[in-house]
Write a protein that holds these residues in place. Structure first.
Motif, mmCIF file in Angstrom:
data_model
loop_
_atom_site.group_PDB
_atom_site.id
_atom_site.type_symbol
_atom_site.label_atom_id
_atom_site.label_comp_id
_atom_site.label_asym_id
_atom_site.label_seq_id
_atom_site.Cartn_x
_atom_site.Cartn_y
_atom_site.Cartn_z
ATOM 1 N N LYS A 9 0.830 -1.203 0.000
ATOM 2 C CA LYS A 9 0.000 0.000 0.000
ATOM 3 C C LYS A 9 0.864 1.252 0.000
ATOM 4 N N ARG A 45 -6.708 -1.552 8.170
ATOM 5 C CA ARG A 45 -7.706 -0.885 7.334
ATOM 6 C C ARG A 45 -7.916 -1.627 6.024
ATOM 7 N N THR A 48 -10.148 -4.675 6.690
ATOM 8 C CA THR A 48 -11.561 -4.402 6.919
ATOM 9 C C THR A 48 -12.225 -3.780 5.698
ATOM 10 N N GLY A 49 -11.437 -3.521 4.660
ATOM 11 C CA GLY A 49 -12.019 -2.960 3.440
ATOM 12 C C GLY A 49 -12.112 -1.452 3.441
ATOM 13 N N PHE A 50 -11.599 -0.814 4.501
ATOM 14 C CA PHE A 50 -11.655 0.649 4.527
ATOM 15 C C PHE A 50 -10.704 1.232 3.487
ATOM 16 N N LEU A 51 -9.570 0.553 3.315
ATOM 17 C CA LEU A 51 -8.625 0.950 2.274
ATOM 18 C C LEU A 51 -8.434 -0.223 1.322
ATOM 19 N N ALA A 52 -8.162 0.091 0.079
ATOM 20 C CA ALA A 52 -7.875 -0.962 -0.887
ATOM 21 C C ALA A 52 -6.368 -1.035 -1.082
ATOM 22 N N PRO A 53 -5.809 -2.248 -1.133
ATOM 23 C CA PRO A 53 -4.363 -2.351 -1.358
ATOM 24 C C PRO A 53 -4.017 -1.982 -2.802
ATOM 25 N N LEU A 66 -11.536 -7.377 -2.151
ATOM 26 C CA LEU A 66 -11.695 -6.392 -3.217
ATOM 27 C C LEU A 66 -12.859 -6.754 -4.144
ATOM 28 N N LEU A 70 -18.532 -6.800 -0.008
ATOM 29 C CA LEU A 70 -19.675 -6.812 0.913
ATOM 30 C C LEU A 70 -19.747 -8.139 1.653
ATOM 31 N N ARG A 73 -16.942 -8.307 4.191
ATOM 32 C CA ARG A 73 -17.129 -7.391 5.320
ATOM 33 C C ARG A 73 -18.128 -7.929 6.335
ATOM 34 N N PRO A 80 -11.697 0.541 15.097
ATOM 35 C CA PRO A 80 -10.594 1.348 14.567
ATOM 36 C C PRO A 80 -9.843 2.054 15.694
ATOM 37 N N GLU B 81 -15.148 5.244 9.042
ATOM 38 C CA GLU B 81 -14.615 3.881 9.086
ATOM 39 C C GLU B 81 -15.704 2.875 9.430
ATOM 40 N N LEU B 84 -17.876 2.669 6.087
ATOM 41 C CA LEU B 84 -17.220 2.066 4.923
ATOM 42 C C LEU B 84 -16.719 0.647 5.187
ATOM 43 N N THR B 85 -16.755 0.186 6.436
ATOM 44 C CA THR B 85 -16.357 -1.201 6.689
ATOM 45 C C THR B 85 -17.565 -2.077 6.976
ATOM 46 N N PRO B 87 -21.098 -3.904 5.831
ATOM 47 C CA PRO B 87 -21.498 -4.461 4.536
ATOM 48 C C PRO B 87 -22.552 -3.603 3.853
ATOM 49 N N ARG B 234 -10.952 5.211 -0.749
ATOM 50 C CA ARG B 234 -10.346 3.935 -0.350
ATOM 51 C C ARG B 234 -8.984 3.721 -0.994
#
Lengths: 309, 236
Positions: A9, A45, A48-53, A66, A70, A73, A80, B81, B84-85, B87, B234
Motif C-alpha cells: 500500500k 484498514r 476491513t475494506g476501509f482501504l484498498a491495497p 476487493l 460486501l 465485510r 478502529p 470507518e 465504509l467497513t 457491509p 479507499r
C-alpha cells in the motif's frame, strides 16, 4: 480466516506497507506489534475494506476483500484506532444503528444490544449520550459495536490505548473470552499485552513483517544461546575472570556479587560453571536462566532488520 | 435499500439533535417570510412567485449548509470507518445521506406552505401555479443537496465543503447571465447548463418537462460523482 498475500500500500509516493503476507487461522488470537508508523493501522484498514491495497490480495473467510467486498465485510467486526462514535446519540441508539448497518435482522437487534451491553459492562450507561462518556467507556462502546453482529473475525486496532489500568485488564480479559470462539487480530505497542493475551505475534517495522511466530519461540530463536544470572560469594573480579574461562561463556557482566553470563551455542554450561566455582572454593548462592523479555526481542528484531538493509 | 433507509433515518434524527438545522431552518423561514410579506403587500397579488423567486438563492445557501457535514464530519470524527467497513455499498451511503437531507429540506419547504394558506384565507389563489412553483423549489433543492453532498465527500473540513458547494451552486446559477456575453450559439449552449434557466418557468406556473429532466439529471450526476469520490477515498 484471514489471508493476506503480497499486499502493498502506498500513500501517494510513500510506501506504507511493503509486500506483506500472513495468515490467521480460525480461533487464533494474534498480536500485531510494531512501533508507531510501522504500518499496522494501514494493514488493518485493508483487512476491513476501509482501504484498498495497491497490490496483493486480502481474503476474509474465503471471500476476497476487493472483488466480493460486501460478503467479506459481513464476517468482520472492527474497532478502529479512533473509535467511530456519534457523540450526539445514546449508547443504545448508536448500537442499534451499528447493528442495522451490520445487517442484523431487526428481531435480533434488541437481544444483541442487551448481550453486548452486559459483556462490556455498559448497563448503567446504555441511555447516556455518548458525548458525555469518559474515554474508557467510549472505548467499551467501541468494542460493543465491533461484536454486535457476532462476527467470526475481530480486528481491534490498539484496543487498550488511553484507558486506565483496571479497564485495560478488563479489555484484555474480554479479548481472551471473545477469542475462545473467534479469530482475533489486535494491534498494540505495549509488548507485555501480547504475552498475556495472544498465542502468536506478528512484528511489523517500516511496512514490513520482520517476524511472525509463537512468542516463546521468537525469544529463543533470537537469543541464539542462553543467559544466566548467578550469585556467587567470592571476590567479584576473580570470580568474573574465572567465569570467562568456562567453555561456552562469551560474556560476563558483574554487579556486586551478581554476574550475568551470556553463553553461545546449544551447550548448557551450567554444570561446568558450578564445578569451576566449587574447585575455586566459592559458593554459588543462586543460578537462574534469564528469559529474554518481549521488549528485548522486539528491539533485537528491529535492530536485525535495520542491519539487513 | 434497507441500508439506505437506516442511513437516511440516522441522518434525519441527527439533524434534530443539532442546533445547525434549527438555525438554518429559522433563517430560511424568516427570509422567505420577508419576501412573502414584501411581495404580497407590494403587488397585492395571490401569486407565490414573489417569494419563491428570491427564495431560490436562499435555498442554494440552505443546500450548502445542510449538506456540508454529511460526509466531511464522518471523515473527521472517524465514523466513516464504521460506514465504509460495514457491509453497505458506497452508493447506499450516499443515497441514504441524500435522502436524509432531502427529508429535512422537504419539511422546511412544507413549512412555507403556510404562506399560500394565508393567501387562501384572504383571497382566492390559483393552486395550479402554486404547485408548479413548489415543484420547482423542490427540484432545485434536490440539485443543491446533491451538489453539496458531493462537495462534502471531498474533504474532512465542513467549511471547505460549504465553500466548494456554494461555489459550484452559485457558478451554475449565474452562468446563465454570464452566457449573454458569449457568442450567441455558445452562449445558448452554456445557458442550458444553468440552474437558473428553468426555474422562473416553474414559479410563474409552468411545468416544463425539460426543466424537470434537467434538475433530476443534475441531481443524479452529482450523486454519482459523490459515490465515485467516496470510493476513491479507499484508494488514497
Amino acid at each position: 480466516m484471514i489471508k493476506v498475500e503480497n499486499v502493498t500500500k502506498y500513500y501517494g509516493k510513500r510506501l506504507a506497507v511493503d509486500n506483506i503476507s500472513f495468515s490467521v487461522k480460525k480461533g487464533e488470537i494474534v498480536g500485531f506489534v510494531g512501533p508507531n508508523g510501522a504500518g499496522k493501522t494501514t494493514t488493518m484498514r485493508m483487512l476491513t475494506g476501509f482501504l484498498a491495497p495497491n497490490d496483493g490480495e486480502v481474503e476474509i473467510a474465503g471471500h476476497d476483500m476487493l472483488r466480493h467486498s460486501l460478503e467479506a465485510r459481513r464476517y468482520v467486526g472492527y474497532l478502529p484506532e479512533s473509535i467511530p462514535l456519534y457523540t450526539d446519540i445514546t449508547v443504545r441508539s448508536y448500537l442499534e444503528f451499528a447493528a442495522r448497518l451490520r445487517g442484523l435482522e431487526p428481531a435480533r437487534v434488541k437481544d444483541r444490544i442487551d448481550a453486548v451491553v452486559s459483556l462490556c459492562h455498559l448497563e448503567e450507561y446504555v441511555d447516556s449520550i455518548i458525548g458525555k462518556l469518559s474515554k474508557g467507556f467510549r472505548q467499551r462502546v467501541g468494542v460493543a459495536q465491533a461484536i454486535i453482529h457476532e462476527p467470526q473475525v475481530l480486528i481491534l486496532d490498539e484496543p487498550t490505548i488511553g484507558i486506565d489500568p483496571l479497564q485495560v485488564a478488563m479489555t484484555r480479559q474480554l479479548i481472551r473470552d471473545l477469542g475462545k470462539d473467534r479469530t482475533i487480530l489486535f494491534s498494540t505497542h505495549i509488548l507485555t499485552e501480547v504475552s498475556t493475551v495472544c498465542e502468536r505475534v506478528i512484528v511489523m517495522h517500516q511496512g514490513k513483517i520482520v517476524a511472525q511466530d509463537r512468542i516463546e519461540k521468537l525469544a529463543t530463536i533470537l537469543q541464539g544461546g542462553r543467559r544466566l544470572r548467578i550469585e556467587i560469594s567470592g571476590p567479584a573480579e576473580q570470580v568474573a575472570s574465572r567465569l570467562r574461562k568456562v567453555d561456552g561463556v562469551t560474556q560476563v557482566s558483574t554487579k556486586g556479587s551478581r554476574h550475568v553470563v551470556e553463553c553461545s551455542g546449544a551447550q548448557d554450561p551450567r554444570a561446568a560453571i558450578m564445578q569451576a566455582m566449587v574447585e575455586s572454593g566459592w559458593t554459588v548462592l543462586s543460578l537462574e536462566a534469564l528469559a529474554m523479555s518481549l521488549e528485548d526481542v522486539f528491539l533485537k528484531l528491529i535492530a536485525r532488520q535495520e542491519a539487513k538493509q | 435499500m434497507k441500508n439506505t433507509g437506516t442511513i437516511a433515518l440516522r441522518e434525519l434524527t441527527s439533524y434534530t439533535t443539532s442546533p445547525m438545522a434549527y438555525v438554518v431552518g429559522a433563517v430560511f423561514l424568516a427570509l422567505t417570510g420577508i419576501f412573502f410579506g414584501y411581495s404580497s403587500a407590494t403587488y397585492s397579488s395571490t401569486s407565490v412567485s414573489g417569494y419563491l423567486g428570491p427564495g431560490s438563492l436562499v435555498l442554494l445557501l440552505l443546500g450548502a449548509m445542510l449538506t456540508m457535514r454529511l460526509i466531511a464530519e464522518e471523515r473527521k470524527m472517524g465514523t466513516l470507518e464504521l460506514l465504509l467497513t460495514a457491509p453497505v455499498r458506497d452508493s447506499e451511503v450516499i443515497i441514504g445521506k441524500f435522502l436524509g437531507s432531502l427529508g429535512l429540506l422537504t419539511a422546511l419547504i412544507a413549512l412555507t406552505l403556510y404562506y399560500p394558506l394565508l393567501l387562501s384565507i384572504f383571497g382566492d389563489p390559483d393552486w395550479g401555479p402554486i404547485s408548479a412553483g413548489y415543484l420547482g423549489l423542490f427540484l432545485l433543492g434536490c440539485a443543491a443537496l446533491s451538489i453539496g453532498l458531493f462537495a462534502s465527500t471531498l474533504t474532512s473540513n465542513q467549511i471547505v465543503a460549504a465553500v466548494v458547494s456554494g461555489g459550484i451552486l452559485f457558478a451554475l446559477w449565474f452562468v446563465g447571465q454570464a452566457a449573454s456575453f458569449l457568442p450567441k450559439d455558445l452562449g445558448n449552449t452554456v445557458a442550458y447548463f444553468s440552474l437558473s434557466k428553468y426555474y422562473p418557468d416553474f414559479t410563474s406556473g409552468m411545468i416544463d418537462t425539460r426543466g424537470v429532466v434537467y434538475y433530476l439529471s443534475v441531481t443524479v450526476l452529482f450523486l454519482f460523482l459523490g459515490i465515485r469520490s467516496l470510493e476513491n477515498s479507499r484508494w488514497n
